[in-house]
Design a protein around this motif. Structure first.
Motif, PDB file in Angstrom:
ATOM      1  N   ASP A  46     -26.569  13.784 -46.198  1.00  0.00           N
ATOM      2  CA  ASP A  46     -25.148  13.565 -45.986  1.00  0.00           C
ATOM      3  C   ASP A  46     -24.481  14.815 -45.411  1.00  0.00           C
ATOM      4  N   GLU A  47     -24.874  15.978 -45.925  1.00  0.00           N
ATOM      5  CA  GLU A  47     -24.248  17.226 -45.501  1.00  0.00           C
ATOM      6  C   GLU A  47     -24.581  17.545 -44.042  1.00  0.00           C
ATOM      7  N   LEU A  48     -25.836  17.356 -43.659  1.00  0.00           N
ATOM      8  CA  LEU A  48     -26.232  17.624 -42.275  1.00  0.00           C
ATOM      9  C   LEU A  48     -25.510  16.671 -41.323  1.00  0.00           C
ATOM     10  N   ALA A  49     -25.498  15.392 -41.660  1.00  0.00           N
ATOM     11  CA  ALA A  49     -24.859  14.407 -40.780  1.00  0.00           C
ATOM     12  C   ALA A  49     -23.371  14.700 -40.617  1.00  0.00           C
TER      13      ALA A  49
ATOM     14  N   GLU B 209     -23.116  13.239 -25.785  1.00  0.00           N
ATOM     15  CA  GLU B 209     -23.794  13.810 -24.625  1.00  0.00           C
ATOM     16  C   GLU B 209     -23.400  15.274 -24.425  1.00  0.00           C
ATOM     17  N   ALA B 210     -22.123  15.592 -24.691  1.00  0.00           N
ATOM     18  CA  ALA B 210     -21.664  16.972 -24.526  1.00  0.00           C
ATOM     19  C   ALA B 210     -22.316  17.886 -25.550  1.00  0.00           C
ATOM     20  N   LEU B 211     -22.575  17.364 -26.747  1.00  0.00           N
ATOM     21  CA  LEU B 211     -23.179  18.196 -27.787  1.00  0.00           C
ATOM     22  C   LEU B 211     -24.665  18.431 -27.548  1.00  0.00           C
ATOM     23  N   ALA B 212     -25.358  17.449 -26.977  1.00  0.00           N
ATOM     24  CA  ALA B 212     -26.816  17.503 -26.877  1.00  0.00           C
ATOM     25  C   ALA B 212     -27.342  18.810 -26.301  1.00  0.00           C
ATOM     26  N   PRO B 213     -26.837  19.308 -25.167  1.00  0.00           N
ATOM     27  CA  PRO B 213     -27.405  20.551 -24.634  1.00  0.00           C
ATOM     28  C   PRO B 213     -27.048  21.788 -25.455  1.00  0.00           C
ATOM     29  N   LYS B 214     -26.126  21.638 -26.396  1.00  0.00           N
ATOM     30  CA  LYS B 214     -25.718  22.768 -27.226  1.00  0.00           C
ATOM     31  C   LYS B 214     -26.355  22.742 -28.614  1.00  0.00           C
ATOM     32  N   MET B 215     -27.160  21.731 -28.882  1.00  0.00           N
ATOM     33  CA  MET B 215     -27.687  21.569 -30.245  1.00  0.00           C
ATOM     34  C   MET B 215     -28.503  22.772 -30.696  1.00  0.00           C
ATOM     35  N   THR B 216     -29.261  23.380 -29.781  1.00  0.00           N
ATOM     36  CA  THR B 216     -30.107  24.501 -30.203  1.00  0.00           C
ATOM     37  C   THR B 216     -29.285  25.694 -30.679  1.00  0.00           C
ATOM     38  N   GLN B 217     -28.007  25.745 -30.321  1.00  0.00           N
ATOM     39  CA  GLN B 217     -27.146  26.821 -30.811  1.00  0.00           C
ATOM     40  C   GLN B 217     -26.930  26.722 -32.317  1.00  0.00           C
ATOM     41  N   HIS B 218     -27.214  25.549 -32.881  1.00  0.00           N
ATOM     42  CA  HIS B 218     -26.991  25.313 -34.305  1.00  0.00           C
ATOM     43  C   HIS B 218     -28.301  25.283 -35.094  1.00  0.00           C
ATOM     44  N   GLU B 219     -29.386  25.789 -34.524  1.00  0.00           N
ATOM     45  CA  GLU B 219     -30.690  25.668 -35.180  1.00  0.00           C
ATOM     46  C   GLU B 219     -30.700  26.310 -36.561  1.00  0.00           C
TER      47      GLU B 219
ATOM     48  N   GLY C  65     -31.699  23.045 -38.213  1.00  0.00           N
ATOM     49  CA  GLY C  65     -33.150  23.020 -38.264  1.00  0.00           C
ATOM     50  C   GLY C  65     -33.797  22.376 -37.051  1.00  0.00           C
ATOM     51  N   SER C  66     -35.019  21.855 -37.260  1.00  0.00           N
ATOM     52  CA  SER C  66     -35.857  21.394 -36.150  1.00  0.00           C
ATOM     53  C   SER C  66     -35.295  20.195 -35.415  1.00  0.00           C
ATOM     54  N   VAL C  67     -34.373  19.460 -36.041  1.00  0.00           N
ATOM     55  CA  VAL C  67     -33.847  18.263 -35.389  1.00  0.00           C
ATOM     56  C   VAL C  67     -33.117  18.607 -34.092  1.00  0.00           C
ATOM     57  N   VAL C  68     -32.694  19.858 -33.926  1.00  0.00           N
ATOM     58  CA  VAL C  68     -31.989  20.228 -32.690  1.00  0.00           C
ATOM     59  C   VAL C  68     -32.918  20.154 -31.489  1.00  0.00           C
TER      60      VAL C  68
ATOM     61  N   GLY D  65     -49.884  15.307 -48.864  1.00  0.00           N
ATOM     62  CA  GLY D  65     -48.992  15.874 -49.866  1.00  0.00           C
ATOM     63  C   GLY D  65     -47.613  16.234 -49.364  1.00  0.00           C
ATOM     64  N   TYR D  66     -47.420  16.186 -48.045  1.00  0.00           N
ATOM     65  CA  TYR D  66     -46.103  16.495 -47.494  1.00  0.00           C
ATOM     66  C   TYR D  66     -45.159  15.318 -47.760  1.00  0.00           C
ATOM     67  N   THR D  67     -43.936  15.625 -48.112  1.00  0.00           N
ATOM     68  CA  THR D  67     -42.924  14.577 -48.251  1.00  0.00           C
ATOM     69  C   THR D  67     -41.943  14.687 -47.094  1.00  0.00           C
ATOM     70  N   PHE D  68     -41.451  13.568 -46.656  1.00  0.00           N
ATOM     71  CA  PHE D  68     -40.464  13.555 -45.574  1.00  0.00           C
ATOM     72  C   PHE D  68     -39.077  13.433 -46.217  1.00  0.00           C
ATOM     73  N   PRO D  69     -38.449  14.568 -46.498  1.00  0.00           N
ATOM     74  CA  PRO D  69     -37.155  14.538 -47.175  1.00  0.00           C
ATOM     75  C   PRO D  69     -36.030  14.245 -46.191  1.00  0.00           C
ATOM     76  N   ALA D  70     -34.861  13.955 -46.731  1.00  0.00           N
ATOM     77  CA  ALA D  70     -33.673  13.920 -45.886  1.00  0.00           C
ATOM     78  C   ALA D  70     -33.447  15.333 -45.361  1.00  0.00           C
ATOM     79  N   LEU D  71     -33.312  15.468 -44.042  1.00  0.00           N
ATOM     80  CA  LEU D  71     -33.215  16.804 -43.457  1.00  0.00           C
ATOM     81  C   LEU D  71     -31.951  17.495 -43.947  1.00  0.00           C
ATOM     82  N   PRO D  72     -32.061  18.730 -44.420  1.00  0.00           N
ATOM     83  CA  PRO D  72     -30.913  19.387 -45.062  1.00  0.00           C
ATOM     84  C   PRO D  72     -30.055  20.164 -44.075  1.00  0.00           C
ATOM     85  N   LEU D  73     -28.866  20.495 -44.536  1.00  0.00           N
ATOM     86  CA  LEU D  73     -28.008  21.455 -43.848  1.00  0.00           C
ATOM     87  C   LEU D  73     -28.278  22.816 -44.452  1.00  0.00           C
ATOM     88  N   ALA D  74     -28.676  23.765 -43.612  1.00  0.00           N
ATOM     89  CA  ALA D  74     -28.975  25.100 -44.124  1.00  0.00           C
ATOM     90  C   ALA D  74     -27.680  25.802 -44.535  1.00  0.00           C
ATOM     91  N   PRO D  75     -27.758  26.684 -45.513  1.00  0.00           N
ATOM     92  CA  PRO D  75     -26.565  27.429 -45.938  1.00  0.00           C
ATOM     93  C   PRO D  75     -25.991  28.234 -44.790  1.00  0.00           C
TER      94      PRO D  75
END
Length: 516
Positions: A232-235, A268-278, A282-285, A506-516
């Motif tokens: 929820d926080e990441l979204a 569309e405007a955000l897409a090319p800027k997503m890596t600025q928020h890595e 996280g990796s979803v960018v 053994g890996y779990t696919f968690p809801a991707l988090p928002l980093a602090p």
């Protein structure tokens, strides 16, 4: 809403008419099938209903012509050989269904298959030629339904004043429409199979654990399940960044001031800027989309893997699988095939692999792999293959049953460089080799007898499963791991990607988090 035609006594008497709860619809006979297009299952989600859960459609007088697909939901521009600019009707009736049936009004009660399109949760339209379901309905002698749902900001952005996962709620509303109306088309509401590919498979996975979807389908097929589900926080943070592109707050009130057809431009405007928020996202960018289902705790209470392992869908029979070379498509579309070096591989292995030692572990598991192969392998595993396999294993852990497949037959287009890439299962399943993604995957290549045979096998297995729960190969288990390999000579064998399976064990696919 489009005003339906009144009863036309001069209409062709061979055109099938079906009476539904909301009113009557007139379809067309096409090569032995009755086809109904563009039937509304909910009110247009505009005006006061914008960004809200779908509301039941109001009724109409007379007979409504169901000859054309409904208008596409507002969406971004192209990806994966598709385009956001789609030919077809315009208007606000985005939430429509289409039905292919051998015999409307029949007492035969045929099994029903309901398809959910993919498109990175930001694209898609059930009227796309690649989703023409005539071959599935005809070959399987069953009823097929395809549906539209909201995508992008309209369907998935986490905004204040709106429920989460509106696109998924649209899918639930369409399944409720099937439950209430499909008998009129000769279908059996007790024998519904929901199936989808890519974001459509992610939607299927979500529906399996959504309380509002419980009991609406008996079987499910998930083709290439993406592992990206958002916390929820990441979204909410991503939605705030999108709204900020227009100087708006991430609220339904603010975003409703933007025309629905103009709103996708914010994504569309955000897409090319997503890596600025890595550092925060996280990796979803590094994926193609800022949208995914949101584990909000209410509409979607948990990730599919966690929910299935807890037994949320133990009574739903499941097929889940993936293609061997999923990520190759994106490498080719980016023009990077043969251009990837060791630095690219090392970065991808560290970014997407499981755990802090992923780079060394992958290199040890695939000692002869080139840099490009490692780059593709880890992203194929992270984004599609391991989420799909783990979904099957979660279903087993929860007391359910699953059948697993892998497509290994290579696409013939572009000189054969695409391999068994992402999306190849769509033209094979639907038999639409010259439409949408099929234009790329079969570019300038006539479908060979081998391709046609594999296509027929796809449909035979999927429709047999919809009819009986048995696709023609053994259910998966964690001792022998039987998997149907779909190739020129299909075989059942132990899971072919054993090296990857062990790396991700053994890996779990968690809801991707928002980093602090």
């Amino acid at each position: 809403m489009t005003t339906p035609n009144s009863l036309d006594t001069a209409a062709d008497s061979t055109e099938p008419v079906v009476r539904l709860g909301a009113g009557a619809v007139r379809g067309r006979l096409e090569d032995g099938l009755a086809v109904f297009r563009g039937i509304p299952f909910a009110e247009p989600p505009v005006g006061e209903d914008r960004f809200q859960a779908p509301r039941p459609v109001r009724g109409w007088e007379g007979v409504r012509d169901a000859f054309e697909f409904g208008p596409p939901p507002p969406q971004e521009s192209g990806i994966q050989g598709r385009t956001g600019v789609l030919e077809g009707p315009t208007g606000d009736d985005w939430l429509t269904v289409n039905v292919w049936t051998p015999e409307p009004g029949s007492a035969a009660r045929r099994p029903v298959m309901v398809y959910i399109y993919g498109g990175a949760y930001k694209l898609g339209h059930s009227g796309s030629p690649g989703y023409d379901a005539q071959h599935i309905a005809r070959d399987g002698d069953l009823v097929v339904v395809t549906l539209n749902y909201r995508v992008g900001i309209e369907g998935f952005a986490r905004i204040e004043g709106a429920p989460a996962n509106r696109g998924l709620l649209d899918q639930v509303a369409a399944l409720e429409w099937v439950r209430d109306n499909i008998t009129a088309f000769g279908g059996d509401p007790e024998q519904v199979t929901v199936f989808g590919e890519s974001a459509g498979a992610g939607s299927v996975a979500a529906l399996l654990v959504m309380p509002s979807a419980a009991g609406l389908f008996r079987r499910a097929i998930a083709q290439s399940v993406p592992g990206t589900f958002f916390s929820d926080e990441l979204a909410a943070d991503m939605a705030a960044a999108m709204a900020a592109e227009a100087g708006l707050r991430p609220t339904a009130t603010d975003l409703a001031t933007v025309d629905p057809r103009e709103l996708p431009a914010l994504g569309e405007a955000l897409a090319p800027k997503m890596t600025q928020h890595e550092d925060r996202w996280g990796s979803v960018v590094h994926t193609l989309t800022p949208f995914s289902p949101v584990v909000d705790g209410e509409v979607l209470p948990t990730t599919p893997w966690q929910g299935l392992a807890a037994g949320a869908a133990r009574d739903v029979e499941l097929i889940v699988g993936h293609n061997r070379d999923e990520y190759r498509l994106f490498v080719v579309l980016a023009g990077r095939l043969g251009q990837l070096g060791e630095e690219d591989a090392a970065t991808a292995l560290r970014r997407f692999g499981p755990g802090p030692d992923a780079e060394q572990a992958y290199r040890a598991a695939f000692p002869d792999a080139s840099a490009g192969e490692l780059y593709e392998r880890v992203q194929t595993d992270w984004l599609f293959n391991m989420p799909s396999l783990h979904l099957a294993e979660a279903q087993l852990a929860g007391g359910g049953r699953a059948h697993v497949y892998e497509l290994t037959w290579p696409a013939p287009g572009l000189g054969g460089v695409l391999g068994a890439c992402h999306g190849l299962d769509i033209p094979l399943l639907f038999g639409t080799f010259t439409a949408d993604l099929g234009n790329l995957l079969f570019a300038e290549v006539e479908p060979s007898p081998e391709a046609l045979a594999l296509s027929s096998r796809f449909r035979a297995s999927w429709t047999a499963f919809a009819r009986t729960g048995d696709p023609g190969w053994p259910a998966y288990d964690t001792e022998h791991r039987p998997v149907q390999v779909l190739d020129a000579e299909p075989v059942v064998t132990a899971y072919p990607e054993e090296a990857s399976r062990r790396l991700w064990e053994g890996y779990t696919f968690p809801a991707l988090p928002l980093a602090p």
